[in-house]
Design a protein around this motif. Structure first.
Motif, mmCIF file in Angstrom:
data_model
loop_
_atom_site.group_PDB
_atom_site.id
_atom_site.type_symbol
_atom_site.label_atom_id
_atom_site.label_comp_id
_atom_site.label_asym_id
_atom_site.label_seq_id
_atom_site.Cartn_x
_atom_site.Cartn_y
_atom_site.Cartn_z
ATOM 1 N N ASN A 1 -2.646 -6.393 -10.183
ATOM 2 C CA ASN A 1 -3.609 -6.788 -9.150
ATOM 3 C C ASN A 1 -2.935 -6.907 -7.791
ATOM 4 O O ASN A 1 -3.489 -6.487 -6.778
ATOM 5 C CB ASN A 1 -4.292 -8.106 -9.518
ATOM 6 N N ASN A 2 -1.740 -7.481 -7.763
ATOM 7 C CA ASN A 2 -0.985 -7.574 -6.504
ATOM 8 C C ASN A 2 -0.654 -6.188 -5.975
ATOM 9 O O ASN A 2 -0.738 -5.929 -4.772
ATOM 10 C CB ASN A 2 0.293 -8.385 -6.693
ATOM 11 N N LEU A 3 -0.280 -5.298 -6.868
ATOM 12 C CA LEU A 3 0.031 -3.924 -6.468
ATOM 13 C C LEU A 3 -1.205 -3.234 -5.906
ATOM 14 O O LEU A 3 -1.136 -2.562 -4.872
ATOM 15 C CB LEU A 3 0.586 -3.148 -7.667
ATOM 16 N N ASP A 4 -2.352 -3.422 -6.551
ATOM 17 C CA ASP A 4 -3.601 -2.851 -6.047
ATOM 18 C C ASP A 4 -3.918 -3.370 -4.648
ATOM 19 O O ASP A 4 -4.326 -2.599 -3.770
ATOM 20 C CB ASP A 4 -4.767 -3.178 -6.985
ATOM 21 N N ASP A 5 -3.743 -4.661 -4.439
ATOM 22 C CA ASP A 5 -4.006 -5.247 -3.119
ATOM 23 C C ASP A 5 -3.087 -4.640 -2.068
ATOM 24 O O ASP A 5 -3.527 -4.303 -0.961
ATOM 25 C CB ASP A 5 -3.808 -6.757 -3.151
ATOM 26 N N ASN A 6 -1.828 -4.479 -2.409
ATOM 27 C CA ASN A 6 -0.874 -3.902 -1.459
ATOM 28 C C ASN A 6 -1.200 -2.446 -1.151
ATOM 29 O O ASN A 6 -1.068 -2.009 -0.004
ATOM 30 C CB ASN A 6 0.557 -4.027 -1.988
ATOM 31 N N VAL A 7 -1.633 -1.709 -2.138
ATOM 32 C CA VAL A 7 -2.008 -0.305 -1.914
ATOM 33 C C VAL A 7 -3.226 -0.232 -0.999
ATOM 34 O O VAL A 7 -3.289 0.601 -0.099
ATOM 35 C CB VAL A 7 -2.261 0.417 -3.261
ATOM 36 N N ARG A 8 -4.204 -1.123 -1.206
ATOM 37 C CA ARG A 8 -5.387 -1.144 -0.337
ATOM 38 C C ARG A 8 -5.006 -1.451 1.118
ATOM 39 O O ARG A 8 -5.504 -0.829 2.046
ATOM 40 C CB ARG A 8 -6.391 -2.185 -0.827
ATOM 41 N N LYS A 9 -4.119 -2.438 1.289
ATOM 42 C CA LYS A 9 -3.667 -2.788 2.639
ATOM 43 C C LYS A 9 -2.944 -1.611 3.287
ATOM 44 O O LYS A 9 -3.170 -1.314 4.466
ATOM 45 C CB LYS A 9 -2.733 -3.998 2.590
ATOM 46 N N LEU A 10 -2.092 -0.959 2.534
ATOM 47 C CA LEU A 10 -1.351 0.180 3.067
ATOM 48 C C LEU A 10 -2.301 1.309 3.443
ATOM 49 O O LEU A 10 -2.145 1.933 4.496
ATOM 50 C CB LEU A 10 -0.329 0.665 2.027
ATOM 51 N N ARG A 11 -3.302 1.553 2.609
ATOM 52 C CA ARG A 11 -4.268 2.608 2.903
ATOM 53 C C ARG A 11 -5.019 2.302 4.202
ATOM 54 O O ARG A 11 -5.215 3.177 5.041
ATOM 55 C CB ARG A 11 -5.251 2.758 1.751
ATOM 56 N N ARG A 12 -5.438 1.042 4.390
ATOM 57 C CA ARG A 12 -6.119 0.656 5.634
ATOM 58 C C ARG A 12 -5.210 0.862 6.846
ATOM 59 O O ARG A 12 -5.651 1.348 7.891
ATOM 60 C CB ARG A 12 -6.579 -0.794 5.558
#
Length: 73
Positions: free
Chosen positions: A21-32
């Motif tokens: 879940n933390n990894l998913d959140d970080n990927v979303r932030k990076l994509r933004r």
């Protein structure tokens, strides 16, 4: 050897889920952030294009008024 119990497996899976879940959140932030950078780059490109167009118009006016200096290389 330590006996693997359902409780132990459950704890490991819970920890893995939290990390994912933390990894998913970080990927979303990076994509933004990458999308924002892309938009900024497009805006910069448009601004540069507008500057070139404006400079071309100034040079055209100077030629019409016969006040153009030597072409800039």
């Amino acid at each position: 050897m330590t006996e693997v119990t359902n409780q132990l497996m459950y704890e490991v899976l819970k920890a893995t889920q939290v990390r994912l879940n933390n990894l998913d959140d970080n990927v979303r932030k990076l994509r933004r952030e990458l999308l924002a950078i892309g938009r900024h780059m497009a805006a910069i490109q448009l601004n540069i294009s507008n500057l070139y167009a404006g400079q071309a118009k100034v040079e055209q006016i100077e030629r019409r008024l016969d006040i153009a200096s030597e072409p800039v290389q």
